[in-house]
Design a protein around this motif. Structure first.
Motif: not given
Length: 412
Positions: A177-180, A184-189, A362-366
Protein backbone atom coordinates in the motif's frame (compact mmCIF):
# COMPACT_ATOMS: atom_id res chain seq x y z
CA UNK A 1 -9.61 17.31 20.01
CA UNK A 2 -8.27 18.52 16.70
CA UNK A 3 -6.56 15.82 14.61
CA UNK A 4 -3.56 18.01 13.82
CA UNK A 5 0.04 16.85 14.31
CA UNK A 6 3.58 18.02 13.67
CA UNK A 7 4.36 14.61 12.15
CA UNK A 8 2.42 11.54 11.10
CA UNK A 9 4.30 8.27 10.64
CA UNK A 10 2.61 5.62 8.49
CA UNK A 11 3.82 2.19 9.60
CA UNK A 12 5.24 0.93 12.90
CA UNK A 13 8.25 -1.12 11.88
CA UNK A 14 11.82 -0.35 12.94
CA UNK A 15 12.11 2.66 10.61
CA UNK A 16 8.76 4.17 11.53
CA UNK A 17 9.17 3.75 15.28
CA UNK A 18 12.63 5.31 15.50
CA UNK A 19 11.61 8.23 13.27
CA UNK A 20 8.70 8.90 15.61
CA UNK A 21 10.91 8.73 18.71
CA UNK A 22 13.54 11.09 17.27
CA UNK A 23 10.90 13.67 16.38
CA UNK A 24 8.97 13.35 19.64
CA UNK A 25 12.17 13.77 21.67
CA UNK A 26 12.30 17.24 20.13
CA UNK A 27 8.92 17.98 21.63
CA UNK A 28 6.92 17.47 18.45
CA UNK A 29 3.39 16.12 18.46
CA UNK A 30 3.67 12.77 16.68
CA UNK A 31 1.07 10.24 15.54
CA UNK A 32 1.93 6.70 14.41
CA UNK A 33 -0.70 4.92 12.32
CA UNK A 34 -0.55 1.12 12.06
CA UNK A 35 -3.06 -0.95 10.10
CA UNK A 36 -2.47 -4.11 12.15
CA UNK A 37 -3.69 -4.70 15.69
CA UNK A 38 -0.20 -4.32 17.16
CA UNK A 39 3.05 -2.54 16.37
CA UNK A 40 6.28 -4.01 15.00
CA UNK A 41 4.90 -7.35 13.75
CA UNK A 42 7.68 -7.87 11.22
CA UNK A 43 10.36 -6.69 13.64
CA UNK A 44 9.15 -9.37 16.04
CA UNK A 45 9.92 -12.05 13.43
CA UNK A 46 13.32 -10.65 12.44
CA UNK A 47 16.17 -13.11 12.57
CA UNK A 48 13.88 -15.91 13.62
CA UNK A 49 12.85 -13.81 16.61
CA UNK A 50 16.47 -13.29 17.74
CA UNK A 51 16.63 -9.81 16.18
CA UNK A 52 20.02 -9.34 14.52
CA UNK A 53 19.99 -5.55 14.86
CA UNK A 54 23.13 -4.63 12.92
CA UNK A 55 26.78 -5.61 12.48
CA UNK A 56 30.24 -4.27 13.22
CA UNK A 57 31.33 -3.27 9.69
CA UNK A 58 32.66 0.20 9.00
CA UNK A 59 30.27 2.50 7.15
CA UNK A 60 32.28 2.17 3.94
CA UNK A 61 32.24 -1.63 4.00
CA UNK A 62 28.59 -1.60 5.04
CA UNK A 63 27.58 0.54 2.03
CA UNK A 64 29.55 -1.67 -0.35
CA UNK A 65 27.38 -4.63 0.59
CA UNK A 66 24.39 -2.83 -0.92
CA UNK A 67 25.97 -2.58 -4.36
CA UNK A 68 26.09 0.43 -6.62
CA UNK A 69 23.32 2.30 -4.77
CA UNK A 70 24.95 1.89 -1.38
CA UNK A 71 26.38 5.42 -1.37
CA UNK A 72 22.82 6.68 -0.99
CA UNK A 73 23.11 5.70 2.69
CA UNK A 74 26.15 7.85 3.41
CA UNK A 75 24.41 10.72 5.20
CA UNK A 76 22.06 8.47 7.15
CA UNK A 77 24.93 6.28 8.37
CA UNK A 78 27.07 9.29 9.24
CA UNK A 79 24.28 10.45 11.55
CA UNK A 80 23.37 7.04 12.94
CA UNK A 81 25.65 4.05 12.36
CA UNK A 82 25.90 0.75 14.25
CA UNK A 83 27.72 2.37 17.17
CA UNK A 84 25.02 5.00 17.52
CA UNK A 85 22.34 2.30 17.30
CA UNK A 86 23.97 0.31 20.10
CA UNK A 87 24.17 3.50 22.20
CA UNK A 88 20.51 4.26 21.49
CA UNK A 89 19.37 0.87 22.71
CA UNK A 90 21.60 1.04 25.76
CA UNK A 91 20.02 4.40 26.55
CA UNK A 92 16.54 2.85 26.51
CA UNK A 93 17.60 -0.14 28.58
CA UNK A 94 18.67 -2.80 26.05
CA UNK A 95 22.13 -4.32 26.29
CA UNK A 96 23.61 -5.75 23.10
CA UNK A 97 26.57 -7.91 22.15
CA UNK A 98 28.28 -9.48 19.12
CA UNK A 99 28.90 -13.12 20.10
CA UNK A 100 30.57 -13.90 16.75
CA UNK A 101 32.38 -10.57 16.58
CA UNK A 102 30.21 -9.45 13.66
CA UNK A 103 26.45 -9.71 14.13
CA UNK A 104 24.99 -7.59 16.93
CA UNK A 105 22.01 -8.90 18.95
CA UNK A 106 20.24 -7.90 22.12
CA UNK A 107 21.82 -9.98 24.88
CA UNK A 108 18.40 -11.57 25.43
CA UNK A 109 18.45 -12.74 21.79
CA UNK A 110 14.77 -11.87 21.70
CA UNK A 111 12.96 -9.33 19.54
CA UNK A 112 10.41 -8.99 22.35
CA UNK A 113 13.08 -7.15 24.36
CA UNK A 114 13.60 -4.68 21.52
CA UNK A 115 9.90 -4.07 20.91
CA UNK A 116 9.12 -3.54 24.61
CA UNK A 117 11.94 -1.01 24.96
CA UNK A 118 10.77 0.88 21.87
CA UNK A 119 7.17 0.83 23.10
CA UNK A 120 8.23 2.12 26.52
CA UNK A 121 10.23 4.93 24.91
CA UNK A 122 7.27 5.91 22.70
CA UNK A 123 5.11 6.06 25.80
CA UNK A 124 7.73 8.13 27.62
CA UNK A 125 7.92 10.77 24.90
CA UNK A 126 4.13 10.80 24.53
CA UNK A 127 3.77 9.46 20.99
CA UNK A 128 0.19 8.69 20.03
CA UNK A 129 -0.11 5.25 18.41
CA UNK A 130 -3.27 4.14 16.66
CA UNK A 131 -3.46 0.52 15.57
CA UNK A 132 -6.12 -0.90 13.23
CA UNK A 133 -5.91 2.43 11.38
CA UNK A 134 -5.02 1.89 7.73
CA UNK A 135 -4.02 4.95 5.71
CA UNK A 136 -5.79 5.07 2.36
CA UNK A 137 -4.47 8.35 1.01
CA UNK A 138 -1.88 11.05 1.63
CA UNK A 139 -3.49 14.45 1.21
CA UNK A 140 -1.54 17.20 -0.52
CA UNK A 141 -2.04 20.54 -2.21
CA UNK A 142 0.36 22.49 -4.42
CA UNK A 143 3.04 19.83 -3.90
CA UNK A 144 2.78 20.15 -0.11
CA UNK A 145 1.58 17.45 2.29
CA UNK A 146 -1.61 18.41 4.14
CA UNK A 147 -2.48 15.23 5.99
CA UNK A 148 -3.59 11.62 5.66
CA UNK A 149 -6.95 9.97 5.26
CA UNK A 150 -8.00 6.63 6.75
CA UNK A 151 -11.30 4.80 6.46
CA UNK A 152 -12.82 6.65 9.41
CA UNK A 153 -10.61 9.68 10.03
CA UNK A 154 -8.68 12.53 8.51
CA UNK A 155 -5.49 13.63 10.29
CA UNK A 156 -3.82 16.93 9.40
CA UNK A 157 -0.08 17.53 9.22
CA UNK A 158 2.55 19.13 7.04
CA UNK A 159 4.94 16.22 7.46
CA UNK A 160 4.37 12.53 6.72
CA UNK A 161 6.92 9.73 6.96
CA UNK A 162 6.02 6.73 4.82
CA UNK A 163 7.50 3.66 6.52
CA UNK A 164 5.23 0.89 5.28
CA UNK A 165 7.96 -1.58 4.30
CA UNK A 166 7.99 -3.90 1.29
CA UNK A 167 5.97 -6.91 0.15
CA UNK A 168 7.71 -9.62 2.20
CA UNK A 169 5.67 -11.56 4.77
CA UNK A 170 2.12 -10.48 3.76
CA UNK A 171 0.81 -12.30 6.85
CA UNK A 172 2.57 -9.58 8.87
CA UNK A 173 0.82 -6.77 7.01
CA UNK A 174 2.83 -6.30 3.82
CA UNK A 175 0.45 -5.33 1.02
CA UNK A 176 2.37 -2.78 -1.01
CA UNK A 177 0.00 0.00 0.00
CA UNK A 178 2.93 2.35 0.57
CA UNK A 179 4.01 1.89 -3.04
CA UNK A 180 0.49 2.71 -4.20
CA UNK A 181 0.39 5.87 -2.10
CA UNK A 182 3.79 6.98 -3.42
CA UNK A 183 2.73 6.32 -7.02
CA UNK A 184 -0.41 8.36 -6.40
CA UNK A 185 1.86 11.28 -5.55
CA UNK A 186 3.89 10.91 -8.73
CA UNK A 187 6.74 8.72 -7.52
CA UNK A 188 8.11 5.86 -9.58
CA UNK A 189 8.48 2.39 -8.12
CA UNK A 190 10.99 -0.02 -9.66
CA UNK A 191 10.16 -3.63 -10.43
CA UNK A 192 9.54 -5.54 -7.22
CA UNK A 193 10.93 -9.02 -6.59
CA UNK A 194 10.97 -11.27 -3.52
CA UNK A 195 14.40 -11.59 -1.91
CA UNK A 196 16.14 -13.29 1.00
CA UNK A 197 14.30 -16.58 0.66
CA UNK A 198 14.85 -20.31 -0.07
CA UNK A 199 14.95 -21.47 -3.70
CA UNK A 200 13.48 -24.56 -5.37
CA UNK A 201 15.43 -26.81 -7.73
CA UNK A 202 14.56 -29.02 -10.67
CA UNK A 203 16.88 -31.73 -9.34
CA UNK A 204 15.29 -33.89 -6.66
CA UNK A 205 18.48 -35.55 -5.33
CA UNK A 206 18.82 -32.60 -2.96
CA UNK A 207 16.12 -34.11 -0.71
CA UNK A 208 18.57 -36.85 0.28
CA UNK A 209 21.13 -34.33 1.58
CA UNK A 210 19.17 -32.43 4.20
CA UNK A 211 21.16 -33.38 7.28
CA UNK A 212 24.18 -31.14 6.84
CA UNK A 213 25.18 -27.48 6.49
CA UNK A 214 27.93 -27.02 3.90
CA UNK A 215 30.30 -24.18 4.75
CA UNK A 216 31.86 -21.71 2.30
CA UNK A 217 29.89 -22.81 -0.76
CA UNK A 218 30.37 -20.68 -3.86
CA UNK A 219 27.28 -20.12 -6.02
CA UNK A 220 27.52 -18.92 -9.63
CA UNK A 221 24.86 -18.22 -12.22
CA UNK A 222 25.71 -20.40 -15.21
CA UNK A 223 24.43 -18.02 -17.89
CA UNK A 224 26.67 -16.18 -20.31
CA UNK A 225 25.15 -12.75 -19.67
CA UNK A 226 25.17 -13.16 -15.90
CA UNK A 227 28.40 -15.03 -15.11
CA UNK A 228 29.56 -12.24 -12.79
CA UNK A 229 26.79 -13.07 -10.33
CA UNK A 230 28.27 -15.13 -7.52
CA UNK A 231 28.24 -15.44 -3.73
CA UNK A 232 29.97 -17.46 -1.00
CA UNK A 233 28.51 -18.71 2.28
CA UNK A 234 26.86 -21.55 4.14
CA UNK A 235 24.31 -23.69 2.28
CA UNK A 236 21.65 -26.19 3.35
CA UNK A 237 19.84 -28.62 1.08
CA UNK A 238 16.08 -28.97 1.59
CA UNK A 239 13.41 -31.43 0.47
CA UNK A 240 12.87 -29.40 -2.72
CA UNK A 241 15.82 -27.05 -3.08
CA UNK A 242 18.40 -25.01 -1.22
CA UNK A 243 18.51 -22.49 1.59
CA UNK A 244 21.00 -21.12 4.12
CA UNK A 245 22.68 -17.69 4.38
CA UNK A 246 24.34 -17.79 0.94
CA UNK A 247 21.04 -18.70 -0.72
CA UNK A 248 19.09 -16.03 1.15
CA UNK A 249 21.62 -13.44 0.00
CA UNK A 250 21.81 -14.72 -3.57
CA UNK A 251 18.04 -14.99 -4.03
CA UNK A 252 17.84 -11.25 -4.78
CA UNK A 253 19.95 -11.88 -7.90
CA UNK A 254 18.12 -15.03 -8.93
CA UNK A 255 14.44 -14.06 -8.62
CA UNK A 256 14.50 -11.39 -11.37
CA UNK A 257 16.28 -13.85 -13.71
CA UNK A 258 13.76 -16.54 -12.83
CA UNK A 259 10.91 -14.26 -13.79
CA UNK A 260 12.63 -13.45 -17.08
CA UNK A 261 13.90 -16.89 -18.12
CA UNK A 262 11.70 -19.39 -16.27
CA UNK A 263 14.65 -21.24 -14.77
CA UNK A 264 18.17 -20.32 -13.72
CA UNK A 265 21.13 -22.74 -13.94
CA UNK A 266 23.62 -22.50 -11.08
CA UNK A 267 27.02 -24.01 -10.40
CA UNK A 268 27.97 -24.83 -6.79
CA UNK A 269 31.48 -25.34 -5.52
CA UNK A 270 30.87 -27.42 -2.39
CA UNK A 271 34.55 -28.09 -1.66
CA UNK A 272 35.64 -24.73 -0.22
CA UNK A 273 37.04 -23.42 -3.50
CA UNK A 274 39.13 -26.44 -4.48
CA UNK A 275 39.85 -26.79 -8.21
CA UNK A 276 40.19 -29.98 -10.29
CA UNK A 277 43.93 -30.27 -9.72
CA UNK A 278 43.56 -29.90 -5.95
CA UNK A 279 40.70 -32.40 -5.76
CA UNK A 280 42.56 -34.94 -7.89
CA UNK A 281 45.63 -34.53 -5.68
CA UNK A 282 43.49 -34.96 -2.56
CA UNK A 283 41.87 -38.15 -3.89
CA UNK A 284 45.24 -39.66 -4.85
CA UNK A 285 46.70 -38.81 -1.44
CA UNK A 286 43.75 -40.40 0.36
CA UNK A 287 43.97 -43.43 -1.89
CA UNK A 288 47.68 -43.90 -1.16
CA UNK A 289 47.02 -43.59 2.58
CA UNK A 290 44.31 -46.20 2.46
CA UNK A 291 44.48 -48.35 -0.72
CA UNK A 292 41.54 -50.45 0.47
CA UNK A 293 39.15 -47.47 0.74
CA UNK A 294 36.32 -47.24 -1.79
CA UNK A 295 35.62 -44.02 -3.66
CA UNK A 296 32.70 -43.09 -1.40
CA UNK A 297 34.94 -43.26 1.66
CA UNK A 298 37.49 -41.04 -0.10
CA UNK A 299 34.93 -38.46 -1.22
CA UNK A 300 33.50 -38.29 2.31
CA UNK A 301 36.83 -36.80 3.41
CA UNK A 302 35.69 -33.77 1.41
CA UNK A 303 31.91 -33.75 1.86
CA UNK A 304 29.24 -35.31 4.09
CA UNK A 305 28.25 -38.90 3.32
CA UNK A 306 24.83 -38.14 1.81
CA UNK A 307 26.16 -35.58 -0.67
CA UNK A 308 29.16 -37.76 -1.53
CA UNK A 309 26.79 -40.61 -2.33
CA UNK A 310 24.60 -38.45 -4.56
CA UNK A 311 27.58 -37.08 -6.50
CA UNK A 312 28.81 -40.63 -7.11
CA UNK A 313 25.40 -41.47 -8.55
CA UNK A 314 25.44 -38.36 -10.77
CA UNK A 315 28.88 -39.41 -12.10
CA UNK A 316 27.70 -43.00 -12.70
CA UNK A 317 30.37 -44.19 -10.28
CA UNK A 318 29.91 -47.29 -8.15
CA UNK A 319 30.44 -45.89 -4.62
CA UNK A 320 31.85 -49.21 -3.43
CA UNK A 321 34.51 -49.39 -6.15
CA UNK A 322 38.08 -48.48 -5.46
CA UNK A 323 39.46 -45.41 -7.19
CA UNK A 324 41.63 -47.37 -9.64
CA UNK A 325 38.68 -49.57 -10.61
CA UNK A 326 36.67 -46.62 -11.92
CA UNK A 327 36.66 -45.87 -15.63
CA UNK A 328 38.64 -42.76 -16.56
CA UNK A 329 35.71 -40.80 -17.98
CA UNK A 330 33.66 -41.44 -14.83
CA UNK A 331 36.58 -40.39 -12.62
CA UNK A 332 36.81 -37.15 -14.59
CA UNK A 333 33.04 -36.63 -14.28
CA UNK A 334 33.15 -37.10 -10.51
CA UNK A 335 36.03 -34.66 -10.11
CA UNK A 336 34.20 -32.15 -12.29
CA UNK A 337 31.09 -32.50 -10.11
CA UNK A 338 33.17 -31.99 -6.98
CA UNK A 339 34.45 -28.72 -8.43
CA UNK A 340 31.15 -27.47 -9.86
CA UNK A 341 27.89 -29.21 -9.02
CA UNK A 342 25.07 -28.05 -11.33
CA UNK A 343 21.62 -27.17 -9.99
CA UNK A 344 18.69 -25.59 -11.79
CA UNK A 345 16.53 -23.08 -9.92
CA UNK A 346 12.92 -23.37 -11.01
CA UNK A 347 10.94 -21.48 -8.40
CA UNK A 348 10.33 -20.11 -4.92
CA UNK A 349 7.43 -19.47 -2.59
CA UNK A 350 6.98 -15.84 -3.57
CA UNK A 351 6.62 -12.91 -1.21
CA UNK A 352 5.02 -15.06 1.49
CA UNK A 353 8.48 -16.47 2.28
CA UNK A 354 10.54 -13.40 1.33
CA UNK A 355 12.17 -11.59 4.23
CA UNK A 356 12.76 -8.48 2.15
CA UNK A 357 11.80 -6.91 -1.18
CA UNK A 358 14.17 -6.14 -4.02
CA UNK A 359 13.07 -2.86 -5.57
CA UNK A 360 11.06 0.08 -4.31
CA UNK A 361 10.70 3.82 -4.65
CA UNK A 362 13.24 5.26 -7.07
CA UNK A 363 16.18 6.67 -5.07
CA UNK A 364 16.66 9.49 -7.59
CA UNK A 365 13.40 10.97 -6.32
CA UNK A 366 14.55 11.08 -2.68
CA UNK A 367 17.01 13.50 -1.06
CA UNK A 368 19.61 11.32 0.73
CA UNK A 369 20.48 14.14 3.13
CA UNK A 370 16.95 14.28 4.57
CA UNK A 371 14.97 11.31 3.16
CA UNK A 372 12.48 13.87 1.84
CA UNK A 373 10.70 13.43 -1.47
CA UNK A 374 11.98 15.63 -4.27
CA UNK A 375 8.43 15.82 -5.61
CA UNK A 376 6.26 16.55 -2.56
CA UNK A 377 7.29 18.84 0.28
CA UNK A 378 6.77 17.29 3.69
CA UNK A 379 6.80 13.69 2.42
CA UNK A 380 9.61 11.46 3.72
CA UNK A 381 10.57 7.83 3.20
CA UNK A 382 12.52 5.38 5.31
CA UNK A 383 13.29 1.68 5.42
CA UNK A 384 12.44 -1.06 2.98
CA UNK A 385 9.96 0.97 0.93
CA UNK A 386 12.94 2.47 -0.92
CA UNK A 387 14.86 0.69 -3.68
CA UNK A 388 17.71 -0.44 -1.46
CA UNK A 389 18.27 -3.88 0.06
CA UNK A 390 21.24 -5.70 1.48
CA UNK A 391 22.29 -9.23 2.50
CA UNK A 392 21.68 -11.16 5.72
CA UNK A 393 23.51 -10.04 8.81
CA UNK A 394 21.74 -6.98 10.22
CA UNK A 395 22.19 -4.84 7.10
CA UNK A 396 18.55 -4.17 6.33
CA UNK A 397 17.54 -3.51 9.92
CA UNK A 398 20.42 -1.06 10.40
CA UNK A 399 19.36 0.72 7.22
CA UNK A 400 15.79 0.94 8.54
CA UNK A 401 16.99 2.48 11.80
CA UNK A 402 19.46 4.84 10.08
CA UNK A 403 17.03 6.11 7.46
CA UNK A 404 14.24 6.40 10.05
CA UNK A 405 16.50 8.34 12.37
CA UNK A 406 17.43 10.78 9.59
CA UNK A 407 13.82 11.23 8.47
CA UNK A 408 12.76 11.85 12.07
CA UNK A 409 15.07 14.85 12.28
CA UNK A 410 13.05 16.65 9.60
CA UNK A 411 11.52 19.18 11.97
CA UNK A 412 14.67 20.26 13.82
Amino acid sequence: MENRYDLIVVGSGAAGIISAIVSARDGKKVLVLEKLSQIASKLKATGGGRCNLTNTLSNEDFMRKFGRDGRFMQDALKEFDHKALVDFFKEIGVETHAPDGFRIFPTSHSSVTIIKALQDEMDRVDIEVRCNEKVDEILYENSQVRGVKTLNNTFLTKSVILATGGLGYPTLGAEGDGYDMACGLGHKVTELHPAMMPLKTKEDWVKNCRADTIAKVELRVDMKKHKKLRAIGDLIFTKNGIRGPVVLDFAREVTPLLEKYGEVPLLLNLTKGMNEEQILSHIKTQNSKNPHANILEIVTTLLPHAISSELCKLANVNPHAKYKEIEGSNRAKLIQLLVWTPLTITGHDGFKMAMITRGGINLKEINPKTMQSKLINGLYFCGEIMNLDGPCGGYNLQWSFSSGHLAGKLLR
